[in-house]
Design an enzyme around this catalytic site. Structure first.
Site, PDB file in Angstrom:
ATOM      1  N   ARG A  33       0.837  -1.205   0.000  1.00 39.40           N
ATOM      2  CA  ARG A  33       0.000   0.000   0.000  1.00 39.40           C
ATOM      3  C   ARG A  33       0.872   1.255   0.000  1.00 39.40           C
ATOM      4  NH1 ARG A  33      -3.429   3.750   3.455  1.00 39.40           N
ATOM      5  NH2 ARG A  33      -1.878   3.470   5.062  1.00 39.40           N
ATOM      6  N   SER A  88      -6.705   3.570   0.904  1.00 40.57           N
ATOM      7  CA  SER A  88      -6.576   3.031   2.266  1.00 40.57           C
ATOM      8  C   SER A  88      -6.479   1.506   2.151  1.00 40.57           C
ATOM      9  CB  SER A  88      -7.787   3.452   3.105  1.00 40.57           C
ATOM     10  OG  SER A  88      -8.954   2.855   2.578  1.00 40.57           O
ATOM     11  N   ASP A 123     -19.287   5.504   9.220  1.00 45.10           N
ATOM     12  CA  ASP A 123     -19.615   6.415  10.304  1.00 45.10           C
ATOM     13  C   ASP A 123     -19.809   7.796   9.682  1.00 45.10           C
ATOM     14  OD1 ASP A 123     -19.826   7.311  12.935  1.00 45.10           O
ATOM     15  OD2 ASP A 123     -17.702   7.830  13.002  1.00 45.10           O
ATOM     16  N   GLN A 144     -17.470   8.033   0.480  1.00 40.53           N
ATOM     17  CA  GLN A 144     -17.081   8.766   1.693  1.00 40.53           C
ATOM     18  C   GLN A 144     -17.412  10.246   1.576  1.00 40.53           C
ATOM     19  OE1 GLN A 144     -12.995   6.920   2.206  1.00 40.53           O
ATOM     20  NE2 GLN A 144     -13.447   7.473   4.313  1.00 40.53           N
ATOM     21  N   SER A 153     -17.205  -4.215   8.034  1.00 40.59           N
ATOM     22  CA  SER A 153     -17.283  -3.068   8.932  1.00 40.59           C
ATOM     23  C   SER A 153     -15.893  -2.809   9.506  1.00 40.59           C
ATOM     24  CB  SER A 153     -18.282  -3.382  10.061  1.00 40.59           C
ATOM     25  OG  SER A 153     -18.219  -2.374  11.033  1.00 40.59           O
ATOM     26  N   ASN A 154     -15.281  -1.722   9.058  1.00 40.41           N
ATOM     27  CA  ASN A 154     -13.925  -1.417   9.515  1.00 40.41           C
ATOM     28  C   ASN A 154     -13.984  -0.538  10.760  1.00 40.41           C
ATOM     29  OD1 ASN A 154     -11.244  -0.903   9.808  1.00 40.41           O
ATOM     30  ND2 ASN A 154     -11.002   0.261   7.910  1.00 40.41           N
ATOM     31  N   SER A 184     -10.822   1.602  12.050  1.00 43.80           N
ATOM     32  CA  SER A 184     -10.414   2.958  11.685  1.00 43.80           C
ATOM     33  C   SER A 184     -10.799   3.930  12.799  1.00 43.80           C
ATOM     34  CB  SER A 184     -11.037   3.385  10.348  1.00 43.80           C
ATOM     35  OG  SER A 184     -12.438   3.401  10.448  1.00 43.80           O
ATOM     36  N   ILE A 200      -5.457  -2.073  13.061  1.00 43.54           N
ATOM     37  CA  ILE A 200      -4.182  -2.705  12.678  1.00 43.54           C
ATOM     38  C   ILE A 200      -3.135  -2.259  13.709  1.00 43.54           C
ATOM     39  CG2 ILE A 200      -2.419  -2.905  10.878  1.00 43.54           C
ATOM     40  CD1 ILE A 200      -4.708  -1.905   8.916  1.00 43.54           C
ATOM     41  N   HIS A 233     -26.211 -18.924  10.644  1.00 40.37           N
ATOM     42  CA  HIS A 233     -25.959 -20.354  10.860  1.00 40.37           C
ATOM     43  C   HIS A 233     -27.089 -21.236  10.321  1.00 40.37           C
ATOM     44  CE1 HIS A 233     -23.465 -23.453  12.164  1.00 40.37           C
ATOM     45  NE2 HIS A 233     -23.287 -23.141  13.444  1.00 40.37           N
ATOM     46  N   ASP A 260     -22.408 -23.102   7.444  1.00 37.25           N
ATOM     47  CA  ASP A 260     -21.804 -23.835   8.562  1.00 37.25           C
ATOM     48  C   ASP A 260     -20.434 -23.237   8.896  1.00 37.25           C
ATOM     49  OD1 ASP A 260     -19.996 -24.933   6.659  1.00 37.25           O
ATOM     50  OD2 ASP A 260     -21.521 -26.423   6.129  1.00 37.25           O
TER      51      ASP A 260
HETATM   52  N1  COA Z   1      -6.523   0.024  11.592  1.00 36.41           N
HETATM   53  C1  COA Z   1      -5.651   1.025  11.542  1.00 36.41           C
HETATM   54  N2  COA Z   1      -5.720   2.036  10.664  1.00 36.41           N
HETATM   55  C2  COA Z   1      -6.751   2.030   9.807  1.00 36.41           C
HETATM   56  C3  COA Z   1      -7.712   1.036   9.797  1.00 36.41           C
HETATM   57  C4  COA Z   1      -7.568  -0.026  10.733  1.00 36.41           C
HETATM   58  N3  COA Z   1      -8.426  -1.009  10.774  1.00 36.41           N
HETATM   59  N4  COA Z   1      -8.604   1.304   8.839  1.00 36.41           N
HETATM   60  C5  COA Z   1      -8.228   2.423   8.280  1.00 36.41           C
HETATM   61  N5  COA Z   1      -7.107   2.872   8.852  1.00 36.41           N
HETATM   62  C6  COA Z   1      -6.391   4.071   8.498  1.00 36.41           C
HETATM   63  C7  COA Z   1      -6.374   4.255   7.006  1.00 36.41           C
HETATM   64  O1  COA Z   1      -5.357   3.488   6.408  1.00 36.41           O
HETATM   65  C8  COA Z   1      -6.143   5.742   6.909  1.00 36.41           C
HETATM   66  O2  COA Z   1      -4.816   6.040   7.211  1.00 36.41           O
HETATM   67  P1  COA Z   1      -3.855   6.711   6.122  1.00 36.41           P
HETATM   68  O3  COA Z   1      -4.289   8.127   6.039  1.00 36.41           O
HETATM   69  O4  COA Z   1      -2.519   6.512   6.654  1.00 36.41           O
HETATM   70  O5  COA Z   1      -4.112   6.001   4.853  1.00 36.41           O
HETATM   71  C9  COA Z   1      -6.956   6.271   8.047  1.00 36.41           C
HETATM   72  O6  COA Z   1      -7.110   5.193   8.969  1.00 36.41           O
HETATM   73  C10 COA Z   1      -8.305   6.780   7.615  1.00 36.41           C
HETATM   74  O7  COA Z   1      -8.967   5.799   6.884  1.00 36.41           O
HETATM   75  P2  COA Z   1     -10.488   6.066   6.466  1.00 36.41           P
HETATM   76  O8  COA Z   1     -10.604   7.422   5.860  1.00 36.41           O
HETATM   77  O9  COA Z   1     -11.389   5.774   7.601  1.00 36.41           O
HETATM   78  O10 COA Z   1     -10.714   5.100   5.243  1.00 36.41           O
HETATM   79  P3  COA Z   1     -10.992   3.561   5.215  1.00 36.41           P
HETATM   80  O11 COA Z   1     -11.094   3.286   3.767  1.00 36.41           O
HETATM   81  O12 COA Z   1      -9.995   2.775   5.946  1.00 36.41           O
HETATM   82  O13 COA Z   1     -12.408   3.367   5.891  1.00 36.41           O
HETATM   83  C11 COA Z   1     -14.719   3.719   6.302  1.00 36.41           C
HETATM   84  C12 COA Z   1     -13.544   3.933   5.348  1.00 36.41           C
HETATM   85  C13 COA Z   1     -15.923   4.331   5.656  1.00 36.41           C
HETATM   86  C14 COA Z   1     -14.942   2.248   6.511  1.00 36.41           C
HETATM   87  C15 COA Z   1     -14.400   4.390   7.659  1.00 36.41           C
HETATM   88  O14 COA Z   1     -14.132   5.749   7.463  1.00 36.41           O
HETATM   89  C16 COA Z   1     -15.494   4.260   8.675  1.00 36.41           C
HETATM   90  O15 COA Z   1     -16.508   4.955   8.647  1.00 36.41           O
HETATM   91  N6  COA Z   1     -15.299   3.355   9.656  1.00 36.41           N
HETATM   92  C17 COA Z   1     -16.252   3.153  10.743  1.00 36.41           C
HETATM   93  C18 COA Z   1     -17.098   1.939  10.487  1.00 36.41           C
HETATM   94  C19 COA Z   1     -18.083   1.727  11.602  1.00 36.41           C
HETATM   95  O16 COA Z   1     -18.625   2.658  12.163  1.00 36.41           O
HETATM   96  N7  COA Z   1     -18.319   0.452  11.928  1.00 36.41           N
HETATM   97  C20 COA Z   1     -19.199   0.098  12.991  1.00 36.41           C
HETATM   98  C21 COA Z   1     -20.490  -0.345  12.460  1.00 36.41           C
HETATM   99  S1  COA Z   1     -21.565  -0.847  13.738  1.00 36.41           S
END
Ligand code: COA
Length: 460
Positions: free
Chosen positions: A269, A284, A327, A356, A377-378, A381, A404, A430, A434
């Site tokens: 990346r 990202s 989010d 976004q 679901s990330n 971040s 991460i 489920h 499975d």
């Molecule tokens: N761990 C560490 N760093 C992370 C990460 C993770 N899991 N995921 C993203 N990052 C980093 C990205 O690499 C980026 O860093 P960079 O500027 O060095 O590249 C930074 O965090 C911002 O990333 P983001 O703009 O959030 O983009 P994304 O593509 O990784 O994620 C979304 C996009 C829409 C998924 C995210 O913004 C979001 O809204 N996450 C929340 C999801 C949520 O609410 N889940 C719960 C549901 S109940």
């Protein structure tokens, strides 16, 4: 006849002339149209009035935006078909407005022959496939002054934008989509969002991010100290969330967690980031997670299925429309990237940037928010290592990604190394999936990400 305004409107379904110079302070007069909120589709019966763009006494022209309403699926802008003066707003901002009931009264300056017309609803952004860009030479573009200004501010020729509104009218969303597609940039927020945003705590904008992209790390919210309890009805997206999650609770969830070493992906990346940003797209980790999921789904189509409980049918979906929990300023939304099986990692990143941009400005449309077949679901971040994701019915599987972390691990030679570790938590329905299937899919997804070069072999 001297009629007061209320009586005029109450006692007639037909357009009325207001004659009284005393009760109608504007000397000019015309028929009063009572605009009803027309059917905006998708079975929506009520909406929340998010914002009025006009107030009583304002002069409006045809196609001027009157208000923004929010259903549980999307935001919709309502526009005027008339030149005239706003005489009455039937709701305050935040009120729930009912489809088929009066929304606004406009005293028109046109003759009664046009007074039977309905209000105009501008639908939100349409699907990506519908946005083919073409030069429309010599074609008169239709757009509101606000939309024209937005285009002008962003150096966009209206003739290059395909309008998705009624009769090809160019909507604000079309401009936003156009800009996001062309440059990956974000627009200056609309006055509404400016106001709302200015009330929100300022967000931290990492220095490396292009200023145009939404910030990722929200600052700590302001503390709220209240002297009394506050009860309010759930509205819009929150109401939809209650409905969906209540339905989800009926699904027997199978959970599986694993650890993925992203060290090679982190290096890849960082090699590709500059190239991608030079093309105007932020890269990202998410596009890689999404693509690896799609490659895995090709082997395990049962995870990209939808279950119809009533008919006891399972449908294996052809398209990989991968949803991502987002989010947004409106709360949790799950837009999806359509047809991931046909997209490159770069194309997914570009689409993610677009979503976004729309999500951060409250502009996600129905087509972006519906039709998902599998979800990621990330949450990492924001923070957190593990999660217990809840399936979005009628989908049958979802994955949550933790933060991460750089942690000590042993490499294949038994040497201690710094590794980029991601924890993933899967939930599967489920009743149809499975544990072994979920685990095999997870293994494959992990392999693609631990050795990202292997994805190249399987990319179409
Ligand atoms: N761990 C560490 N760093 C992370 C990460 C993770 N899991 N995921 C993203 N990052 C980093 C990205 O690499 C980026 O860093 P960079 O500027 O060095 O590249 C930074 O965090 C911002 O990333 P983001 O703009 O959030 O983009 P994304 O593509 O990784 O994620 C979304 C996009 C829409 C998924 C995210 O913004 C979001 O809204 N996450 C929340 C999801 C949520 O609410 N889940 C719960 C549901 S109940």
């Amino acid at each position: 006849n001297i009629l007061d305004y209320e009586t005029c409107v109450k006692h007639s379904k037909e357009p009325l002339l207001v004659f009284s110079p005393l009760l109608c302070p504007v000397a000019w007069s015309g028929p009063i149209m009572q605009f009803k909120l027309s059917d905006i589709g998708e079975g929506i019966m009520e909406v929340v009035v998010k914002e009025w763009y006009v107030k009583e006494g304002d002069k409006v022209s045809q196609f001027d935006s009157i208000c923004e309403v929010q259903s549980d699926k999307a935001s919709v802008t309502i526009t005027s078909r008339y030149d005239g003066v706003i005489r009455r707003l039937h709701y305050a901002a935040d009120d729930t407005a009912l489809v088929g009931k009066p929304l606004v009264d406009i005293e028109t300056d046109t003759g009664p022959e046009v007074a039977q017309e309905e209000d105009v609803v501008e639908t939100p952004a349409m699907s990506r496939e519908e946005h083919t860009h073409q030069e429309i030479k010599g074609h008169k573009t239709q757009a509101t002054p606000a939309v024209r200004r937005l285009a002008l501010e962003n150096n966009i020729k209206l003739s290059e934008v395909v309008g998705t509104g009624k009769d090809g009218r160019i909507l604000k969303e079309d401009i936003l989509n156009f800009l996001a597609k062309q440059t990956g940039a974000i627009l200056p927020p609309s006055p509404f969002h400016e106001t709302r945003e200015s009330q929100r705590p300022k967000e931290v904008q990492p220095a490396s991010l292009p200023a145009s992209l939404p910030a990722s790390l929200p600052a700590r919210p302001q503390p709220v100290l209240s002297s009394q309890d506050v009860t309010e009805p759930l509205k819009g997206f929150h109401r939809a969330m209650m409905k969906t999650m209540t339905a989800a609770l009926k699904i027997p969830h199978f959970g599986l967690c694993d650890e993925v070493d992203l060290s090679r992906l982190a290096a890849l990346r960082s090699d590709l980031r500059g190239i991608s940003e030079a093309r105007g797209v932020k890269l990202s980790y998410m596009p890689f997670f999404i693509k690896a999921a799609s490659l895995g789904l090709l082997h395990f189509p049962v995870l990209n299925a939808s279950l119809d409980e009533a008919s006891q049918n399972i449908t294996y979906k052809a398209a990989h429309n991968i949803g991502l929990a987002m989010d947004t300023s409106q709360g949790l939304l799950v837009p999806n990237v359509k047809n991931v099986q046909l997209l490159s990692v770069f194309e997914i990143a570009r689409e993610l940037n677009r979503l976004q941009v729309l999500g951060s400005s409250g502009q996600l449309g129905t087509s972006d928010l519906t039709g998902g077949t599998f979800t990621l679901s990330n949450i990492g971040s924001i923070g957190g290592t593990y999660a217990k994701p809840v399936i979005l019915p009628p989908e049958v599987a979802i994955g949550a990604l933790g933060k991460i972390q750089i942690l000590p691990r042993f490499d294949s030679n038994g040497e201690l190394v710094k590794a980029h570790i991601l924890n993933v938590s899967w939930s599967a329905d489920h009743r149809v999936i499975d544990g072994a299937t979920m685990c095999r899919f997870s293994n494959l997804w992990r392999q693609y990400l631990e050795n990202p070069a292997s994805m190249v072999l399987d990319l179409k």
